[in-house]
Enzyme design. Structure first.
Site, PDB file in Angstrom:
ATOM      1  N   SER A   1       0.841  -1.190   0.000  1.00 21.65           N
ATOM      2  CA  SER A   1       0.000   0.000   0.000  1.00 21.65           C
ATOM      3  C   SER A   1       0.876   1.240   0.000  1.00 21.65           C
ATOM      4  CB  SER A   1      -0.893   0.008   1.239  1.00 21.65           C
ATOM      5  OG  SER A   1      -0.099   0.139   2.392  1.00 21.65           O
ATOM      6  N   LYS A   2       0.225   2.377   0.001  1.00 17.82           N
ATOM      7  CA  LYS A   2       0.931   3.651  -0.120  1.00 17.82           C
ATOM      8  C   LYS A   2       2.102   3.791   0.858  1.00 17.82           C
ATOM      9  CE  LYS A   2      -1.971   6.029  -2.946  1.00 17.82           C
ATOM     10  NZ  LYS A   2      -3.338   5.527  -2.682  1.00 17.82           N
ATOM     11  N   ARG A   3       1.881   3.342   2.071  1.00 17.54           N
ATOM     12  CA  ARG A   3       2.907   3.580   3.081  1.00 17.54           C
ATOM     13  C   ARG A   3       4.197   2.803   2.837  1.00 17.54           C
ATOM     14  NH1 ARG A   3       2.470  -0.802   6.733  1.00 17.54           N
ATOM     15  NH2 ARG A   3       0.591  -1.950   6.208  1.00 17.54           N
TER      16      ARG A   3
END
Length: 508
Positions: A280-282
RNA sequence: GGCCCCUUCGUCUAAGGGUUAGGACGCGGCCCUUUCACGGCUGAAAUACGGGUUCGAAUCCCGUAGGGGUCACCA
């Protein structure tokens, strides 16, 4: 082949090939015997991203596996853009995905299909199901359904549509009330999918509720759209992330209700980040474009992604041709794998060393120009090409390659980095003086001749070659690491080399 | 929480009843060497746990633990 994007973006009829297929089922249903025997060898796969962001690593690998499977079997690989969520779909995302696929070297047969353009056909199928009694109208409002789920949660019961309109007569609904169309699914028994990757997976039919096909505003849901599109496109093998495994059971129910041919399923595990959780983005840089910007070569990414979750004995470096030849769903592992940037970098190093010099000149030039703040002349490019063999063996990516080439183009007097500056003490400068003197007298400016000269000095001074090479490197490149020192001398040429040496001698 | 799936070195994987459990990345050492890389050699490093079945289990079965996915009029 999808090459020129303008071709379909500006075109009025987005899927000409598709429209011809439109009524194919009716024909083939009527001619059962022609349909049955032949269908085994024609493989059709599809990659169906929804354009809500860039092409992430997981999507790229799914695309690759579909592409490889189709190419391996000499079948078709199709592309479908699932842009039915108008609020989240953007043209930028479509472009980014197409660019990403193109960068990876994946091409697609026929024109891409845009799902949003097929809403009428989706609705047609929903109404067909309604007419055949396989679907029904549901007049429940969103609020009502939310309340239902709230209650189910409170009672710790599974949250599913309770079938409240399944057996009710539509006439019980308020006059002119909006309704959704739901599939009437089986309630008893179980379904099992013979998944090529996951094996046999079974689910009780009672787990599958009567999901919505057509929303009350007349728009198709994803579940309907995929099934109809896959069928109309003639997709035979569904290779996708295993986050869709649960959907497969719903989709299968729909396929069976329509009496359509069932595709072969292959649900491949998702790629996880370093911490083991879904990417995911993180997790940082995720789009394929981000890796392109890190100076990764497409072939390296292709190879890396291929080996992630798939193996062929002890083989690590695998060409596209071999990949096509070897790829099989059976080799895909069942457990999720983690993305390892280190290994990607290592693989990239291999492909850098293997890459064609001229191609690397092209690829590195933009970075070099950015660092230099000017564009490279033809002479510069030629010099870069000459230097490429000794540069590329030292670089893990295009950025390192560009960095390592900068000394070739810098203007005198060079600005030395800290380590190089520290290296040039008085003793070193004295050495440089005698080196300058000796090289100045040399007419035959070749690898062999320069090496002979420097070695002679080293011997008479009773010093190791390193004692001379490092100060020279500092003066000639402004850095403490570079290609072999004699290579540097030759690349720079006599005049430039002597000039750079003199610059540092004079500083004393 | 319900349902589904997964589990071999830190990571990616090989071994589909009998191997000193193999390879690759990363890490350590040595060699090569003018620096940095490359390369070569080499070392440490794994069958989640517990029960079975079997002469024999990483491999088959059951359980436990851990991880993941999914449960919308999103896709």
């Amino acid at each position: 082949m999808v090459r020129n994007r303008c071709l379909w973006r500006s075109s009025g009829s987005l899927y000409p090939a598709f429209q011809k297929n439109y009524h194919r089922d009716k024909a083939s249903v009527n001619s059962k015997d022609t349909e049955q025997p032949k269908q085994t060898n024609a493989v059709v796969t599809r990659f169906a991203p929804s354009p809500t962001g860039f092409l992430h690593i997981g999507g790229a690998r799914t695309a690759m596996f579909n592409w490889l499977f189709a190419r391996h079997h000499g079948g078709k690989a199709l592309l479908r853009i699932e842009d039915t969520d108008k609020a989240r779909s953007t043209q930028e995302a479509i472009d980014a995905i197409l660019e990403g696929l193109d960068w990876l070297g994946l091409d697609w047969d026929d024109e891409p299909v845009f799902q949003s353009a097929r809403a009428d056909r989706h609705a047609e199928v929903a109404h067909q199901l309604l007419a055949s009694g396989n679907a029904y109208k549901c007049f429940a409002t969103s609020e009502e359904l939310t309340a239902m789920r709230e209650q189910q949660r409170a009672e710790k019961k599974p949250m599913r549509y309770d079938g409240r309109w399944r057996d009710r007569d539509p006439s019980e609904a308020p006059e002119g009330a909006p309704y959704a169309i739901r599939l009437k699914t089986e309630t008893a028994g179980k379904v099992t999918i013979a998944d090529k990757v996951q094996g046999d997976v079974s689910v009780q039919n009672s787990e599958i509720d009567d999901f919505i096909l057509l929303r009350s505003d007349g728009s198709p849901t994803y579940m309907l759209a995929v099934v109809v599109d896959d069928h109309d496109m003639g997709v035979t093998h569904l290779i996708r992330g295993d986050d869709h495994l649960n959907n497969a059971f719903r989709q299968l129910a729909l396929i069976r209700a329509m009496g359509w041919a069932e595709p072969v399923y292959a649900h491949i595990p998702l790629i996880h980040g370093n911490d083991g959780a879904k990417l995911s983005k993180r997790h940082g840089a995720l789009g394929v474009d981000a890796y392109r910007d890190m100076g990764i070569l497409p072939d390296a990414m292709f190879n890396y992604l291929l080996r992630l979750g798939w193996g062929h004995g002890d083989d690590e470096i695998i060409s596209r041709e071999q990949a096509i030849q070897w790829f099989a769903l059976e080799g895909v592992g069942k457990s999720p794998s983690r993305f390892d940037t280190k290994k990607l970098q290592n693989l990239n190093g291999h492909y850098m060393r293997d890459a064609d010099d001229a191609a690397l000149v092209q690829l590195a030039t933009p970075w070099i120009e950015k660092d230099l703040g000017r564009s490279l002349s033809d002479a510069d490019s030629q010099l870069l090409g000459q230097a490429m063999p000794v540069l590329k063996s030292r670089a893990k990516n295009l950025i390192e390659l560009a960095d390592s080439s900068l000394f070739l183009f810098k203007k005198r007097p060079l600005v030395l980095d800290e380590r190089a500056e520290n290296l040039l003490d008085d003793d070193a400068r004295t050495l440089l003086k005698s080196i300058h003197l000796a090289l100045n007298d040399l007419d035959d400016w070749t690898l062999e001749a320069t090496e002979e000269v420097i070695k002679a000095i080293a011997e008479s001074a009773e010093l190791g070659l390193g004692k001379l090479a490092q100060p020279m490197r500092a003066a000639l490149t402004g850095s403490t690491s570079s290609p072999g020192i004699f290579d540097v001398l030759i690349l720079l040429g006599k005049e430039e080399s002597l000039g750079r040496l003199a610059d540092q001698i004079e500083k004393t």
